[in-house]
Design a protein around this motif. Sequence first.
Motif, PDB file in Angstrom:
ATOM      1  N   THR A   4       0.848  -1.192   0.000  1.00  0.00           N
ATOM      2  CA  THR A   4       0.000   0.000   0.000  1.00  0.00           C
ATOM      3  C   THR A   4       0.882   1.238   0.000  1.00  0.00           C
ATOM      4  O   THR A   4       1.859   1.316   0.748  1.00  0.00           O
ATOM      5  CB  THR A   4      -0.914   0.026   1.235  1.00  0.00           C
ATOM      6  OG1 THR A   4      -1.710  -1.169   1.256  1.00  0.00           O
ATOM      7  CG2 THR A   4      -1.833   1.233   1.205  1.00  0.00           C
ATOM      8  N   VAL A   5       0.531   2.201  -0.830  1.00  0.00           N
ATOM      9  CA  VAL A   5       1.325   3.415  -1.002  1.00  0.00           C
ATOM     10  C   VAL A   5       0.502   4.634  -0.593  1.00  0.00           C
ATOM     11  O   VAL A   5      -0.683   4.733  -0.905  1.00  0.00           O
ATOM     12  CB  VAL A   5       1.776   3.561  -2.478  1.00  0.00           C
ATOM     13  CG1 VAL A   5       2.351   4.932  -2.745  1.00  0.00           C
ATOM     14  CG2 VAL A   5       2.788   2.476  -2.822  1.00  0.00           C
ATOM     15  N   ASN A   6       1.141   5.556   0.113  1.00  0.00           N
ATOM     16  CA  ASN A   6       0.528   6.858   0.395  1.00  0.00           C
ATOM     17  C   ASN A   6       1.569   7.924   0.119  1.00  0.00           C
ATOM     18  O   ASN A   6       2.760   7.720   0.347  1.00  0.00           O
ATOM     19  CB  ASN A   6       0.014   6.934   1.833  1.00  0.00           C
ATOM     20  CG  ASN A   6       1.067   6.578   2.859  1.00  0.00           C
ATOM     21  OD1 ASN A   6       1.916   7.382   3.218  1.00  0.00           O
ATOM     22  ND2 ASN A   6       1.030   5.323   3.355  1.00  0.00           N
TER      23      ASN A   6
ATOM     24  N   TYR B 244      -1.139   6.033 -10.554  1.00  0.00           N
ATOM     25  CA  TYR B 244      -1.642   5.631  -9.251  1.00  0.00           C
ATOM     26  C   TYR B 244      -3.077   5.101  -9.306  1.00  0.00           C
ATOM     27  O   TYR B 244      -3.465   4.267  -8.493  1.00  0.00           O
ATOM     28  CB  TYR B 244      -1.606   6.820  -8.280  1.00  0.00           C
ATOM     29  CG  TYR B 244      -0.224   7.256  -7.879  1.00  0.00           C
ATOM     30  CD1 TYR B 244       0.320   6.884  -6.652  1.00  0.00           C
ATOM     31  CD2 TYR B 244       0.549   8.038  -8.713  1.00  0.00           C
ATOM     32  CE1 TYR B 244       1.591   7.285  -6.280  1.00  0.00           C
ATOM     33  CE2 TYR B 244       1.821   8.443  -8.357  1.00  0.00           C
ATOM     34  CZ  TYR B 244       2.335   8.065  -7.139  1.00  0.00           C
ATOM     35  OH  TYR B 244       3.592   8.453  -6.779  1.00  0.00           O
TER      36      TYR B 244
ATOM     37  N   GLY C 275       5.111   5.265   2.718  1.00  0.00           N
ATOM     38  CA  GLY C 275       4.748   6.563   2.181  1.00  0.00           C
ATOM     39  C   GLY C 275       5.062   7.711   3.110  1.00  0.00           C
ATOM     40  O   GLY C 275       5.617   7.543   4.200  1.00  0.00           O
TER      41      GLY C 275
ATOM     42  N   ASP D 250      -7.988  14.674  -3.506  1.00  0.00           N
ATOM     43  CA  ASP D 250      -7.884  13.281  -3.952  1.00  0.00           C
ATOM     44  C   ASP D 250      -9.267  12.620  -3.947  1.00  0.00           C
ATOM     45  O   ASP D 250      -9.607  11.853  -4.852  1.00  0.00           O
ATOM     46  CB  ASP D 250      -6.958  12.489  -3.028  1.00  0.00           C
ATOM     47  CG  ASP D 250      -5.546  13.038  -3.008  1.00  0.00           C
ATOM     48  OD1 ASP D 250      -5.007  13.309  -4.088  1.00  0.00           O
ATOM     49  OD2 ASP D 250      -4.984  13.201  -1.910  1.00  0.00           O
TER      50      ASP D 250
ATOM     51  N   ALA E 109      -7.108   2.261  -6.214  1.00  0.00           N
ATOM     52  CA  ALA E 109      -7.032   3.386  -5.285  1.00  0.00           C
ATOM     53  C   ALA E 109      -8.279   3.370  -4.412  1.00  0.00           C
ATOM     54  O   ALA E 109      -9.366   3.001  -4.874  1.00  0.00           O
ATOM     55  CB  ALA E 109      -6.924   4.699  -6.033  1.00  0.00           C
TER      56      ALA E 109
ATOM     57  N   PRO F  95      -4.985   7.601  -0.929  1.00  0.00           N
ATOM     58  CA  PRO F  95      -4.813   9.041  -0.745  1.00  0.00           C
ATOM     59  C   PRO F  95      -5.580   9.549   0.470  1.00  0.00           C
ATOM     60  O   PRO F  95      -6.426   8.828   1.015  1.00  0.00           O
ATOM     61  CB  PRO F  95      -5.385   9.620  -2.035  1.00  0.00           C
ATOM     62  CG  PRO F  95      -6.459   8.645  -2.416  1.00  0.00           C
ATOM     63  CD  PRO F  95      -5.955   7.288  -1.979  1.00  0.00           C
TER      64      PRO F  95
ATOM     65  N   PHE G 205       8.148   6.025  -5.817  1.00  0.00           N
ATOM     66  CA  PHE G 205       6.756   5.568  -5.735  1.00  0.00           C
ATOM     67  C   PHE G 205       6.298   4.969  -7.060  1.00  0.00           C
ATOM     68  O   PHE G 205       5.580   3.961  -7.074  1.00  0.00           O
ATOM     69  CB  PHE G 205       5.845   6.727  -5.330  1.00  0.00           C
ATOM     70  CG  PHE G 205       5.920   7.068  -3.865  1.00  0.00           C
ATOM     71  CD1 PHE G 205       5.542   6.148  -2.899  1.00  0.00           C
ATOM     72  CD2 PHE G 205       6.378   8.305  -3.452  1.00  0.00           C
ATOM     73  CE1 PHE G 205       5.617   6.455  -1.559  1.00  0.00           C
ATOM     74  CE2 PHE G 205       6.452   8.631  -2.114  1.00  0.00           C
ATOM     75  CZ  PHE G 205       6.071   7.697  -1.156  1.00  0.00           C
TER      76      PHE G 205
ATOM     77  N   TYR H  68      -3.050   2.420  -3.962  1.00  0.00           N
ATOM     78  CA  TYR H  68      -2.774   3.791  -3.551  1.00  0.00           C
ATOM     79  C   TYR H  68      -3.898   4.255  -2.625  1.00  0.00           C
ATOM     80  O   TYR H  68      -5.079   4.164  -2.976  1.00  0.00           O
ATOM     81  CB  TYR H  68      -2.683   4.679  -4.786  1.00  0.00           C
ATOM     82  CG  TYR H  68      -2.662   6.172  -4.512  1.00  0.00           C
ATOM     83  CD1 TYR H  68      -1.720   6.740  -3.659  1.00  0.00           C
ATOM     84  CD2 TYR H  68      -3.579   7.015  -5.142  1.00  0.00           C
ATOM     85  CE1 TYR H  68      -1.691   8.109  -3.439  1.00  0.00           C
ATOM     86  CE2 TYR H  68      -3.550   8.386  -4.925  1.00  0.00           C
ATOM     87  CZ  TYR H  68      -2.614   8.925  -4.071  1.00  0.00           C
ATOM     88  OH  TYR H  68      -2.588  10.272  -3.843  1.00  0.00           O
TER      89      TYR H  68
ATOM     90  N   LEU I 283       4.842   1.083  -7.597  1.00  0.00           N
ATOM     91  CA  LEU I 283       3.574   0.699  -8.220  1.00  0.00           C
ATOM     92  C   LEU I 283       3.792  -0.199  -9.430  1.00  0.00           C
ATOM     93  O   LEU I 283       3.039  -1.155  -9.651  1.00  0.00           O
ATOM     94  CB  LEU I 283       2.802   1.951  -8.629  1.00  0.00           C
ATOM     95  CG  LEU I 283       2.266   2.800  -7.472  1.00  0.00           C
ATOM     96  CD1 LEU I 283       1.728   4.123  -7.985  1.00  0.00           C
ATOM     97  CD2 LEU I 283       1.170   2.055  -6.728  1.00  0.00           C
TER      98      LEU I 283
END
Length: 433
Positions: free
Chosen positions: A192-194, A253, A280, A226, A259, A221, A207, A219, A211
């Motif tokens: 999981t990316v932030n 993203y 993140g 967002d 997302a 946000p 980043f 993702y 992904l």
Amino acid sequence: MTKILMRAGKSPFEVIDPLVTLDQNLIANNSGNLLFAQSVFKSLSKANTEIDVTRYKADPASADEINEKYDVFVLPFANAFRGSFEKQLRAHTDLIKKLKIPCVVVGIGAQTDMNFSQLKGSPIDAAAKEFVAAVLDKSAIIGVRGEYTREYLNNLGFSAVETIGCPSMYLNGENLKVAKKVAALDRDSLVTVNITNKQGSIVERFFARTLEDHSQAVYVPQDMEDAHLLMWGKPRKEAGSADGIPSDLSSLYIATGAARFFTDVRTWLDFMRPRHFAIGTRIHGNVFALLAGTPGMVIAHDSRTLELSQYYEIPHVKSKEITDKTSVRELYERADYGPMMRGHLARFTTYKAFLEKNGLPHIYGNSSDVAAFDEKVAKMNYPAPIDVISASDDLAYRITGLHTRYEDKIERIAARLKKLEVRMNKIAAAAKA
């Protein structure tokens, strides 16, 4: 019965449609605010206590009503000592000065660069001094998020300041267990990316690689812009061509539909539990992972993310340490959660003592109050998170919901105008008499 008014957007016992959450801005522009607010709400949710929330309103004209209805005003804050928050800070100061009840600030912090240089002779100094003086006139001690914020307030002349961290980390009380679920990350790992905007090209490329290298990456946000992008496809105004944060639906993203924007704490935690790793620049995006038992790592890029990561011993790396060779797999491998977990009980004990110093009864030490809160939250039927509009089959619902919301607004405005008309007619009649 103790009646508490708390600075927050919504109660965890409210089920509110995401359309309404966005329309009324119940996240105060950042969904991460949901977490520390709910943690404080839980801390104070004793059987003989009622808690109402402010919807983030601070109106000095409401002071008399607050004095009459409530026993204490509790104010969880985030990075309030910053220039862009001065107007809101002064509004709260004006309100607090008019209150006759105790006012307790829980976990306030400063925001500046990672060298903390802007905290010396900052333009926010005057507003900060007036605010803290007003709070300490109605409480024993003020709780700050980290050591740098404590030093900042000490330098402004205040000694009744204690570092308690961010209340978000105490959502599960003394329990904080994080374990790696896989020995190493691979292409199919649940990453999981932030990300925060304006991070610089090297961090943005990191980043992008993350992904591209992980087919199951999602993702998450947190900004209001967002949310509008995912809900309506509305491009972000502040994102430019050189900014790695998604600006429209074609972004890497969100182009695949991977997302999610969360508007409730429990649904966010539920999502994070099976994930393998969160990475993140968002402090609360990674705290959600930790509270769910999932490894998380902060890329610290300013004073607020750095001082919290340091205080809690959350695995972190400074943004300037990221290179074009840095991989998420490497960061996962080196993350050590032992110090964070070993120090949690002492930090939690400090937090409880802070509440007690300010005369705030808490649920910790009473397992039935803790269980009652958790059981009630577990039974709530919260809405699903907002996903990408292009990947959703509920476009008609979103458009209909928006139309209904604005139709309701028009009706409320019409009703207010009708009342105003009646009032003006009475004034006119009185003037003629």
